[in-house]
Design a protein around this motif. Structure first.
Motif, PDB file in Angstrom:
ATOM      1  N   LEU A   1       0.845  -1.199   0.000  1.00 42.66           N
ATOM      2  CA  LEU A   1       0.000   0.000   0.000  1.00 42.66           C
ATOM      3  C   LEU A   1       0.879   1.247   0.000  1.00 42.66           C
ATOM      4  CD1 LEU A   1      -3.017   0.932   0.217  1.00 42.66           C
ATOM      5  CD2 LEU A   1      -2.607   1.194   2.667  1.00 42.66           C
ATOM      6  N   SER A   2       0.679   2.099  -0.974  1.00 45.14           N
ATOM      7  CA  SER A   2       1.461   3.329  -1.076  1.00 45.14           C
ATOM      8  C   SER A   2       1.040   4.323   0.009  1.00 45.14           C
ATOM      9  CB  SER A   2       1.270   3.970  -2.451  1.00 45.14           C
ATOM     10  OG  SER A   2       1.814   5.269  -2.476  1.00 45.14           O
ATOM     11  N   ARG A   3       1.990   4.727   0.838  1.00 42.51           N
ATOM     12  CA  ARG A   3       1.692   5.705   1.893  1.00 42.51           C
ATOM     13  C   ARG A   3       1.367   7.067   1.295  1.00 42.51           C
ATOM     14  NH1 ARG A   3       4.719   1.809   3.408  1.00 42.51           N
ATOM     15  NH2 ARG A   3       4.799   0.998   5.541  1.00 42.51           N
ATOM     16  N   LEU A   4       2.026   7.400   0.191  1.00 44.80           N
ATOM     17  CA  LEU A   4       1.732   8.665  -0.469  1.00 44.80           C
ATOM     18  C   LEU A   4       0.313   8.664  -1.034  1.00 44.80           C
ATOM     19  CD1 LEU A   4       2.935  11.380  -1.184  1.00 44.80           C
ATOM     20  CD2 LEU A   4       3.792  10.392  -3.322  1.00 44.80           C
ATOM     21  N   TRP A   5      -0.101   7.519  -1.591  1.00 49.75           N
ATOM     22  CA  TRP A   5      -1.484   7.396  -2.081  1.00 49.75           C
ATOM     23  C   TRP A   5      -2.469   7.574  -0.927  1.00 49.75           C
ATOM     24  CZ3 TRP A   5      -5.313   3.943  -0.612  1.00 49.75           C
ATOM     25  CH2 TRP A   5      -6.484   3.961  -1.399  1.00 49.75           C
ATOM     26  N   ALA A   6      -2.187   6.932   0.207  1.00 50.18           N
ATOM     27  CA  ALA A   6      -3.083   7.033   1.369  1.00 50.18           C
ATOM     28  C   ALA A   6      -3.193   8.480   1.841  1.00 50.18           C
ATOM     29  CB  ALA A   6      -2.576   6.138   2.495  1.00 50.18           C
ATOM     30  N   ALA A   7      -2.059   9.207   1.799  1.00 51.49           N
ATOM     31  CA  ALA A   7      -2.078  10.609   2.220  1.00 51.49           C
ATOM     32  C   ALA A   7      -2.878  11.459   1.240  1.00 51.49           C
ATOM     33  CB  ALA A   7      -0.651  11.131   2.339  1.00 51.49           C
ATOM     34  N   TYR A   8      -2.645  11.256  -0.059  1.00 53.76           N
ATOM     35  CA  TYR A   8      -3.416  11.987  -1.074  1.00 53.76           C
ATOM     36  C   TYR A   8      -4.912  11.726  -0.901  1.00 53.76           C
ATOM     37  CZ  TYR A   8       0.842  12.914  -3.819  1.00 53.76           C
ATOM     38  OH  TYR A   8       2.056  13.350  -4.259  1.00 53.76           O
ATOM     39  N   TRP A   9      -5.239  10.477  -0.681  1.00 54.41           N
ATOM     40  CA  TRP A   9      -6.642  10.078  -0.553  1.00 54.41           C
ATOM     41  C   TRP A   9      -7.284  10.718   0.670  1.00 54.41           C
ATOM     42  CZ3 TRP A   9      -8.487   5.012   1.962  1.00 54.41           C
ATOM     43  CH2 TRP A   9      -9.874   4.856   1.780  1.00 54.41           C
ATOM     44  N   TYR A  10      -6.557  10.687   1.809  1.00 51.22           N
ATOM     45  CA  TYR A  10      -7.114  11.252   3.048  1.00 51.22           C
ATOM     46  C   TYR A  10      -7.361  12.754   2.897  1.00 51.22           C
ATOM     47  CZ  TYR A  10      -7.618  12.791   7.836  1.00 51.22           C
ATOM     48  OH  TYR A  10      -8.096  13.369   8.981  1.00 51.22           O
ATOM     49  N   VAL A  11      -6.333  13.478   2.460  1.00 54.53           N
ATOM     50  CA  VAL A  11      -6.452  14.935   2.363  1.00 54.53           C
ATOM     51  C   VAL A  11      -7.482  15.329   1.308  1.00 54.53           C
ATOM     52  CG1 VAL A  11      -5.219  17.060   1.792  1.00 54.53           C
ATOM     53  CG2 VAL A  11      -4.094  15.297   3.173  1.00 54.53           C
ATOM     54  N   GLY A  12      -7.458  14.639   0.158  1.00 52.17           N
ATOM     55  CA  GLY A  12      -8.408  14.962  -0.903  1.00 52.17           C
ATOM     56  C   GLY A  12      -9.841  14.733  -0.491  1.00 52.17           C
ATOM     57  N   THR A  13     -10.095  13.602   0.172  1.00 54.08           N
ATOM     58  CA  THR A  13     -11.458  13.311   0.625  1.00 54.08           C
ATOM     59  C   THR A  13     -11.904  14.299   1.682  1.00 54.08           C
ATOM     60  OG1 THR A  13     -11.163  10.952   0.165  1.00 54.08           O
ATOM     61  CG2 THR A  13     -12.948  11.571   1.654  1.00 54.08           C
ATOM     62  N   ALA A  14     -11.025  14.605   2.654  1.00 59.16           N
ATOM     63  CA  ALA A  14     -11.381  15.550   3.716  1.00 59.16           C
ATOM     64  C   ALA A  14     -11.758  16.903   3.125  1.00 59.16           C
ATOM     65  CB  ALA A  14     -10.219  15.692   4.699  1.00 59.16           C
ATOM     66  N   GLY A  15     -10.939  17.398   2.192  1.00 61.09           N
ATOM     67  CA  GLY A  15     -11.236  18.687   1.575  1.00 61.09           C
ATOM     68  C   GLY A  15     -12.523  18.672   0.774  1.00 61.09           C
ATOM     69  N   ALA A  16     -12.744  17.582   0.022  1.00 67.99           N
ATOM     70  CA  ALA A  16     -13.950  17.497  -0.802  1.00 67.99           C
ATOM     71  C   ALA A  16     -15.209  17.385   0.049  1.00 67.99           C
ATOM     72  CB  ALA A  16     -13.843  16.302  -1.749  1.00 67.99           C
ATOM     73  N   LEU A  17     -15.156  16.581   1.093  1.00 69.05           N
ATOM     74  CA  LEU A  17     -16.321  16.441   1.966  1.00 69.05           C
ATOM     75  C   LEU A  17     -16.666  17.766   2.644  1.00 69.05           C
ATOM     76  CD1 LEU A  17     -15.657  12.963   3.656  1.00 69.05           C
ATOM     77  CD2 LEU A  17     -17.396  13.509   1.947  1.00 69.05           C
ATOM     78  N   LEU A  18     -15.633  18.474   3.112  1.00 71.40           N
ATOM     79  CA  LEU A  18     -15.881  19.773   3.748  1.00 71.40           C
ATOM     80  C   LEU A  18     -16.450  20.765   2.738  1.00 71.40           C
ATOM     81  CD1 LEU A  18     -12.741  20.197   6.038  1.00 71.40           C
ATOM     82  CD2 LEU A  18     -15.097  19.842   6.764  1.00 71.40           C
TER      83      LEU A  18
END
Length: 468
Positions: free
Chosen positions: A110-127
């Motif tokens: 599992l790519s840690r960079l992918w996980a970080a992109y996914w977390y930040v992107g989802t958080a921003g989009a949901l907000l």
């Protein structure tokens, strides 16, 4: 306008489902974009675990997000609180997805960079999605659509405050359609007034009323029971706003206690998790100050020793958090003397004050050793200034709320000090104003308020015409 209001009410469940599906779609889309960003040259290079975690988390989100009360009406509630809940819910979903990859022994793939992109992107989009939805609803309510008509029962302190908040924030969509008030309670012009309790059900059915806010004192429990019983067959939401503003204590916070609703009347906002953060900040700040100012502290101590016989430091008994006795450190600014049973505050031209002591007191440099108390966890950088024990005994009998200032740690500086209430308090009025400012600070405390007070202390809080 009633057509729009009924439309929103009628389709509320469908709208909630649509928002839930939009949230899940947002999580999936953010994961897809994160994959494109992390593996731009070869999408197929992403290990299968990425797709599994993404779809698994979308399924988990269908269960977790509703548990955080995200799909009920947030009318009249803080968007900041909504955002905090949303971030907490998404963080839990994300952690569950990452944990699943660990349980499958796939964390290495599992790519840690992918996980970080996914977390930040989802958080921003949901907000962003919530803010957009909140803004559109606020805009609609501001022009009279999706409004709720409210009847306020009781127009004392709490009823008046609820009316003020409803009329001041039209975006919340509450329209005051009527007020039930006693003969001695004045109501705003233009708002229908009800004086007979038996007319409340008739009024509610005639207009019609969507919500009833009961703002009667606790002593009127029988009256509240009668009103609730009279409306038992009507489909009207009833909210009880206990008239707690009549209690002159620190706060009025509802909580679940042993499965029962309870109202906290005297718990300072700076306790709990936020209190722990305040304590961490205090000790870190004190450590930095003591380190940076250590040469100055040594010089002051030498000047005091040279100016008059006696120790450079002295300790005074003061009341700390919840009335516990602490010993507060200060630079000695007076000649060594003793007082029996009474404490005499320093006055202008006081012969007991040494020349160097007068300068220290005027500039508040004599307070610097109290950073040691902060480092020990006995004081805070910001809080009510500690008073002499004898003064506590005097003023707690003369000022009703005086002892409430001891529900928090005393501070080196405070809200009263930057507003000019420092130094000698030779009249009851001066002490009353200081206590008033201390209680305002306790009731309205926030981390940023502490930062503001520290900032203003650096510019205007160290000196004052009452400091001798």
């Amino acid at each position: 306008m009633g057509i729009y209001r009924n439309m929103f009410v009628k389709h509320h469940d469908r709208l909630a489902i649509a928002v839930r599906l939009a949230d899940v779609a947002t999580i999936w889309l953010a994961g897809f974009l994160a994959t494109e960003l992390r593996f731009p040259s070869d999408f197929a290079a992403a290990a299968p675990i990425h797709q599994f975690v993404l779809y698994f988390s979308c399924a988990v989100a269908m269960i977790v997000l509703p548990a955080f009360d995200l799909y009920t009406s947030w009318r009249g509630r803080s968007i900041i609180s909504l955002g905090a809940r949303l971030l907490a819910a998404w963080s839990l979903v994300w952690l569950i997805g990452i944990l699943m990859s660990f349980l499958m022994h796939q964390t290495g793939s599992l790519s840690r960079l992918w996980a970080a992109y996914w977390y930040v992107g989802t958080a921003g989009a949901l907000l962003a999605l919530r803010i957009a939805t909140y803004s559109l609803l606020a805009l609609a309510r501001g022009v009279g659509r999706n409004s709720k008509h409210v009847l306020i029962i009781g127009f004392g302190t709490t009823g008046q405050e609820m009316y003020r908040r409803a009329t001041a924030s039209r975006w919340s969509g509450f329209r005051i359609a009527g007020i039930y008030a006693g003969a001695d309670e004045a109501t705003p012009e233009g708002i229908p007034r009800i004086e007979d309790r038996d007319h409340i059900p008739v009024f509610a059915r005639k207009h019609p009323i969507d919500e009833i806010w009961i703002a009667l004192p606790v002593s009127a429990s029988r009256q509240m029971q009668g009103i609730a019983y009279a409306l038992r067959n009507d489909f009207i939401d009833i909210k009880w706003m206990p008239s707690l503003m009549d209690f002159e204590l620190l706060n009025h916070r509802m909580q679940d206690f042993m499965g029962m609703p309870a109202v906290e009347l005297n718990r300072p906002p700076s306790l709990g998790v936020r209190g722990v953060l305040k304590g961490v900040f205090d000790r870190a700040f004190a450590a930095v100050v003591l380190t940076l100012l250590s040469p100055l502290l040594v010089i002051i101590a030498l000047l005091i020793k040279r100016g008059s016989p006696g120790p450079a430091f002295f300790k005074q008994e003061r009341l700390g958090l919840d009335g516990r006795v602490i010993h507060v450190y200060k630079f000695r600014s007076m000649k060594v003397h003793s007082e029996h049973e009474t404490v005499t505050q320093a006055r202008k031209g006081d012969s007991r004050v040494t020349p160097i002591g007068a300068f220290l007191r005027r500039t508040s440099l004599d307070e610097l050793p109290q950073f040691i108390n902060v480092l020990r966890g006995e004081m805070s950088v910001v809080g009510p200034r500690p008073h002499a024990m004898a003064h506590n005994d005097i003023y707690k009998e003369q000022l009703d709320l005086y002892m409430l200032r001891h529900r928090v740690k005393p501070g080196i500086t405070g809200w009263a000090q930057i507003n000019g209430y420092r130094g000698e308090t030779d009249t009851l009025e001066k002490m009353a104003k200081r206590v008033e400012h201390d209680l305002f600070y306790i009731r309205n405390w926030s981390f940023w308020m502490d930062v503001r007070i520290i900032f203003w202390t650096a510019f205007k809080g160290w000196t004052g015409h009452n400091a001798y």
